[in-house]
Design a protein around this motif. Structure first.
Motif, PDB file in Angstrom:
ATOM      1  N   ASN A  70       5.714  25.625 -14.296  1.00 16.69           N
ATOM      2  CA  ASN A  70       6.724  25.035 -15.200  1.00 16.69           C
ATOM      3  C   ASN A  70       6.887  23.529 -14.968  1.00 16.69           C
ATOM      4  N   VAL A  71       5.777  22.824 -14.901  1.00 12.25           N
ATOM      5  CA  VAL A  71       5.791  21.392 -14.594  1.00 12.25           C
ATOM      6  C   VAL A  71       6.038  20.570 -15.854  1.00 12.25           C
ATOM      7  N   SER A  72       7.024  19.677 -15.760  1.00 11.20           N
ATOM      8  CA  SER A  72       7.278  18.684 -16.807  1.00 11.20           C
ATOM      9  C   SER A  72       7.291  17.314 -16.148  1.00 11.20           C
ATOM     10  N   PHE A  73       6.854  16.321 -16.889  1.00  5.06           N
ATOM     11  CA  PHE A  73       6.817  14.976 -16.307  1.00  5.06           C
ATOM     12  C   PHE A  73       7.110  13.926 -17.367  1.00  5.06           C
ATOM     13  N   VAL A  74       8.013  12.991 -17.005  1.00 10.90           N
ATOM     14  CA  VAL A  74       8.352  11.852 -17.859  1.00 10.90           C
ATOM     15  C   VAL A  74       8.039  10.585 -17.075  1.00 10.90           C
ATOM     16  N   TYR A  75       7.239   9.696 -17.664  1.00 13.17           N
ATOM     17  CA  TYR A  75       6.919   8.444 -16.982  1.00 13.17           C
ATOM     18  C   TYR A  75       8.188   7.617 -16.813  1.00 13.17           C
ATOM     19  N   PRO A  76       8.506   7.222 -15.550  1.00 12.70           N
ATOM     20  CA  PRO A  76       9.789   6.557 -15.283  1.00 12.70           C
ATOM     21  C   PRO A  76       9.949   5.200 -15.959  1.00 12.70           C
ATOM     22  N   ASP A  77       8.842   4.503 -16.212  1.00 19.67           N
ATOM     23  CA  ASP A  77       8.940   3.149 -16.767  1.00 19.67           C
ATOM     24  C   ASP A  77       9.106   3.151 -18.287  1.00 19.67           C
ATOM     25  N   GLN A 103       0.810  -1.213   0.000  1.00 20.99           N
ATOM     26  CA  GLN A 103       0.000   0.000   0.000  1.00 20.99           C
ATOM     27  C   GLN A 103       0.847   1.268   0.000  1.00 20.99           C
ATOM     28  N   ASP A 104       2.042   1.178   0.559  1.00 18.73           N
ATOM     29  CA  ASP A 104       2.919   2.352   0.618  1.00 18.73           C
ATOM     30  C   ASP A 104       3.667   2.592  -0.689  1.00 18.73           C
ATOM     31  N   LEU A 105       3.736   1.577  -1.544  1.00 18.54           N
ATOM     32  CA  LEU A 105       4.505   1.709  -2.781  1.00 18.54           C
ATOM     33  C   LEU A 105       3.763   2.564  -3.806  1.00 18.54           C
ATOM     34  N   SER A 106       4.539   3.157  -4.697  1.00 26.37           N
ATOM     35  CA  SER A 106       3.996   4.117  -5.655  1.00 26.37           C
ATOM     36  C   SER A 106       3.329   3.424  -6.839  1.00 26.37           C
ATOM     37  N   MET A 107       2.611   4.235  -7.644  1.00 24.91           N
ATOM     38  CA  MET A 107       1.897   3.693  -8.790  1.00 24.91           C
ATOM     39  C   MET A 107       2.837   3.059  -9.802  1.00 24.91           C
ATOM     40  N   SER A 108       4.045   3.599  -9.938  1.00 28.82           N
ATOM     41  CA  SER A 108       4.992   3.056 -10.913  1.00 28.82           C
ATOM     42  C   SER A 108       5.354   1.604 -10.591  1.00 28.82           C
ATOM     43  N   PHE A 109       5.336   1.268  -9.301  1.00 28.86           N
ATOM     44  CA  PHE A 109       5.613  -0.116  -8.890  1.00 28.86           C
ATOM     45  C   PHE A 109       4.567  -1.057  -9.466  1.00 28.86           C
ATOM     46  N   TYR A 110       3.304  -0.636  -9.431  1.00 26.99           N
ATOM     47  CA  TYR A 110       2.224  -1.490  -9.929  1.00 26.99           C
ATOM     48  C   TYR A 110       2.195  -1.537 -11.460  1.00 26.99           C
ATOM     49  N   ARG A 111       2.787  -0.555 -12.082  1.00 24.84           N
ATOM     50  CA  ARG A 111       2.905  -0.594 -13.545  1.00 24.84           C
ATOM     51  C   ARG A 111       3.966  -1.608 -13.975  1.00 24.84           C
ATOM     52  N   ARG A 112       4.958  -1.831 -13.101  1.00 22.79           N
ATOM     53  CA  ARG A 112       6.062  -2.734 -13.438  1.00 22.79           C
ATOM     54  C   ARG A 112       5.754  -4.193 -13.106  1.00 22.79           C
ATOM     55  N   ASN A 113       4.832  -4.432 -12.155  1.00 20.41           N
ATOM     56  CA  ASN A 113       4.589  -5.799 -11.669  1.00 20.41           C
ATOM     57  C   ASN A 113       3.127  -6.189 -11.862  1.00 20.41           C
ATOM     58  N   ASN A 114       2.916  -7.452 -12.261  1.00 21.42           N
ATOM     59  CA  ASN A 114       1.539  -7.890 -12.476  1.00 21.42           C
ATOM     60  C   ASN A 114       0.907  -8.375 -11.168  1.00 21.42           C
ATOM     61  N   ALA A 160      -4.041  14.910 -13.487  1.00 19.93           N
ATOM     62  CA  ALA A 160      -4.812  14.382 -12.345  1.00 19.93           C
ATOM     63  C   ALA A 160      -3.918  13.533 -11.442  1.00 19.93           C
ATOM     64  N   ASN A 161      -3.077  12.681 -12.037  1.00 21.46           N
ATOM     65  CA  ASN A 161      -2.175  11.832 -11.247  1.00 21.46           C
ATOM     66  C   ASN A 161      -1.173  12.661 -10.455  1.00 21.46           C
ATOM     67  N   LEU A 162      -0.683  13.739 -11.056  1.00 21.07           N
ATOM     68  CA  LEU A 162       0.269  14.607 -10.345  1.00 21.07           C
ATOM     69  C   LEU A 162      -0.417  15.377  -9.231  1.00 21.07           C
ATOM     70  N   LEU A 163      -1.659  15.789  -9.456  1.00 20.08           N
ATOM     71  CA  LEU A 163      -2.409  16.492  -8.405  1.00 20.08           C
ATOM     72  C   LEU A 163      -2.673  15.594  -7.211  1.00 20.08           C
ATOM     73  N   LEU A 164      -2.911  14.312  -7.471  1.00 18.01           N
ATOM     74  CA  LEU A 164      -3.117  13.338  -6.387  1.00 18.01           C
ATOM     75  C   LEU A 164      -1.793  12.864  -5.804  1.00 18.01           C
ATOM     76  N   ARG A 165      -0.713  13.293  -6.394  1.00 14.20           N
ATOM     77  CA  ARG A 165       0.656  12.899  -6.073  1.00 14.20           C
ATOM     78  C   ARG A 165       0.841  11.379  -6.140  1.00 14.20           C
ATOM     79  N   MET A 166       0.268  10.797  -7.195  1.00  9.25           N
ATOM     80  CA  MET A 166       0.564   9.406  -7.504  1.00  9.25           C
ATOM     81  C   MET A 166       1.993   9.302  -8.050  1.00  9.25           C
ATOM     82  N   TYR A 167       2.443  10.394  -8.651  1.00  9.79           N
ATOM     83  CA  TYR A 167       3.817  10.531  -9.131  1.00  9.79           C
ATOM     84  C   TYR A 167       4.327  11.899  -8.697  1.00  9.79           C
TER      85      TYR A 167
END
Length: 596
Positions: free
Chosen positions: A355-362, A118-129, A395-402
């Motif tokens: 001046n927000v920029s975002f690159v998906y880490p995966d 539950q503490d892990l970020s959204m990117s973790f769930y994108r990497r693992n099934n 929306a994801n950045l506003l919720l601070r999923m990333y």
């Protein structure tokens, strides 16, 4: 064992169960080896009494000797039974302490893994099934429990019994003891040789099981698509292929164990033969009695259990080590989103992107490029753009999923990274693009938005989301079970229930991520009208594809390739005659085409 060292903290936590368990192991094994001495005494007594009985042949005393002999054997038999009973009692206590300890550790470890997930970020769930995540928290934990319970218990039991038997054997006759345990170093070498093989093949089994679990979970989740495309046979064949691979990896391990256990039995049998041969020579030399040979045979047979369990315990430990290694991989994964220290937070709804920029880490895809905008409390912000333009990313950045790659996001003048995540998110109502409903009642799905709700609040939220009339038409009303992921409901009903779930929180910030795509225009206008009343003094952000959804917004952002192409009110953007006008005219034509 370095992977299993993680579990030492649990052994310390439950030391008051482990220590008594070890004591019970020692006591039970003392009662386990004592019968061998009783057998030796009884065997020698039989030999002596037979000689005496023959000596008194023809005398009246012979009958008395026979009776005493019978009573003596009965006494020895009762003693052996008593010792077995006492051993059984302490074995029961041993299991009640060590095995129960393993269940407590299993409970703690599962909770720790789940909490960490539950503490892990959204990117973790994108990497693992999902199947792999579930397998590590269930199957892998079960194998670890076999280590902290049965493996530990039998390992201690083996060591204690082995030491006791060797000590008793040496006390009787050192030479015979040395010959009896002669095959054991060969056994130790055999165990060492198969050690790495068992470990490697156990890891392969767990990896394949995770893959199989993930495949099953995915196919069950997408069963509607599979049936719609008539791909059942193909999926069945793929499952058979994955199962075949799992069978092969399991058989590889079984083949090693199939050779391992007979080898151990052969070496134990060899020890028995050596004991009888060397013991016979020692009896003829007069150094030991025939009762000692019987005693030694009992000892050698008692060594059979430690040696056999040694192989089994080795297998359990290796499989547990492989499983714990997999568990540690995730437990050692640090959350990418770290919450600030807990402090009282009262969100007003003033949002500023700077001046927000975002690159998906995966994937390395740049979703946003130098975005800047501001939303004041009580304003209605709309975001529109083509698919892949970066709308949902905001929306994801506003919720601070990333966290942003560069730039800053401010909420009420404070950097979002300095806010307590739980308190911040508790004051946000979010309806995702992909609606998710739990396999529960409609009432509980709506009430999920708040810790404590009553029936009236749930019904009011349903009315505000324009879904109340649909719900009361169901046979069980708000108590209707929606099925897994809400499969029993239509797309529009799921979206509106999801909106009700967000509204029941009475959020300071409401984010709707393209969640009105499955409702008709009339229902959409009704929902937006109700939202306008309820969110009059709060911040609303709606992400949409349809211009009709957002034309009443205070400010509209038009995104294109991760950048803000235009921004302003509906009238201002129409007057610019740019990207927004093109979208509007294109959608207007699409709506009119069916009528022609």
């Amino acid at each position: 064992m370095k992977d299993l060292a993680y579990l030492n903290k649990f052994f310390y936590k439950y030391r008051w169960r482990l220590v008594p368990g070890i004591i019970f192991v020692i006591i039970s094994n003392i009662f386990g080896v004592l019968p061998a001495q009783v057998v030796r005494i009884a065997f020698d007594l039989v030999t002596e009494n037979i000689s005496i009985y023959r000596l008194f042949n023809g005398f009246n005393r012979q009958e008395l000797i026979y009776q005493i002999f019978g009573y003596s054997l009965l006494l020895f038999g009762a003693t052996v039974l008593l010792l077995a009973l006492l051993r059984g009692i302490f074995l029961f206590f041993m299991r009640q302490t060590i095995i129960l300890m393993s269940r407590h550790i299993e409970y703690d470890l599962k909770n720790e893994i789940y909490q960490h997930y539950q503490d892990l970020s959204m990117s973790f769930y994108r990497r693992n099934n999902t199947g792999d995540l579930m397998n590590r928290a269930t199957e892998d934990v079960s194998r670890v429990r076999m280590y902290v319970g049965p493996a530990i218990m039998y390992a201690i039991n083996t060591v204690v019994l082995f030491i006791l038997v060797i000590v008793f054997m040496v006390n009787v006759n050192l030479k015979l003891a040395l010959y009896s345990i002669l095959p054991l170093p060969i056994l130790a070498l055999t165990i060492y040789k198969v050690h790495n093989t068992i470990n490697l093949r156990s890891e392969r089994i767990q990896q394949q099981l995770s893959k199989l679990s993930g495949f099953v979970q995915e196919t069950f989740s997408g069963v509607r698509v599979i049936k719609a495309y008539g791909r059942e046979d193909e999926i069945r064949n793929k499952f058979a292929g994955e199962s075949e691979e799992y069978k092969k990896t399991s058989l590889d391990l079984v083949q090693v164990q199939a050779l391992f256990y007979p080898s151990m039995l052969l070496l134990i049998g060899l020890s028995t033969i050596i004991t009888i041969y060397i013991g016979g020579i020692e009896v003829m030399n007069g150094t030991i009695t025939s009762g000692n040979i019987a005693e030694f045979i009992v000892y050698v047979n008692q060594l059979m259990f430690p040696v056999m369990s040694l192989g089994w315990v080795t297998s359990l430990v290796q499989r547990a080590a492989a499983s714990q290694k997999r568990i540690n991989e995730f437990l050692n994964t640090s959350p990418e989103i770290v919450s600030a220290e807990s402090s009282k937070l009262d969100v007003k709804g003033h949002i500023k992107f700077e001046n927000v920029s975002f690159v998906y880490p995966d994937t390395g895809i740049k979703a946003l490029d130098d975005i800047s905008f501001e939303v004041k409390p009580g304003e209605f912000l709309a975001i529109i753009g083509r698919t892949g333009s970066g709308k949902s990313t905001i929306a994801n950045l506003l919720l601070r999923m990333y966290d942003v790659t560069s730039g800053n996001i401010f909420v009420d003048g404070k950097p979002i990274k300095r806010l307590d995540i739980r308190q911040y998110r508790s004051q946000i109502g979010f309806v995702p693009q992909e609606v998710f409903l739990f396999s529960d009642t409609i009432s509980n799905n709506i009430a999920f938005g708040r810790n404590k709700t009553d029936k009236e609040e749930v019904e009011q939220a349903a009315k505000e989301a324009a879904v109340y009339d649909n719900i009361i038409q169901f046979e069980h009303g708000f108590d209707t079970l929606v099925g897994e992921r809400g499969i029993t409901l239509s797309g529009g009903q799921k979206q509106r229930i999801s909106i009700a779930r967000a509204l029941i929180k009475k959020p300071q910030i409401l984010i709707l991520d393209d969640c009105l795509s499955a409702v008709d225009t009339k229902t959409e206008e009704e929902i937006l009208s109700r939202l306008g009343k309820n969110m009059s003094e709060k911040t609303s952000i709606i992400i949409a594809h349809r211009v009709s959804t957002i034309k009443n917004a205070d400010k509209i952002l038009v995104l294109e390739d991760g950048k803000i192409a235009e921004q302003g009110s509906h009238q201002q953007l129409m007057a610019k005659r740019g990207v927004y006008l093109n979208l509007y005219e294109k959608q207007l034509l699409e709506e009119q085409e069916p009528l022609g």
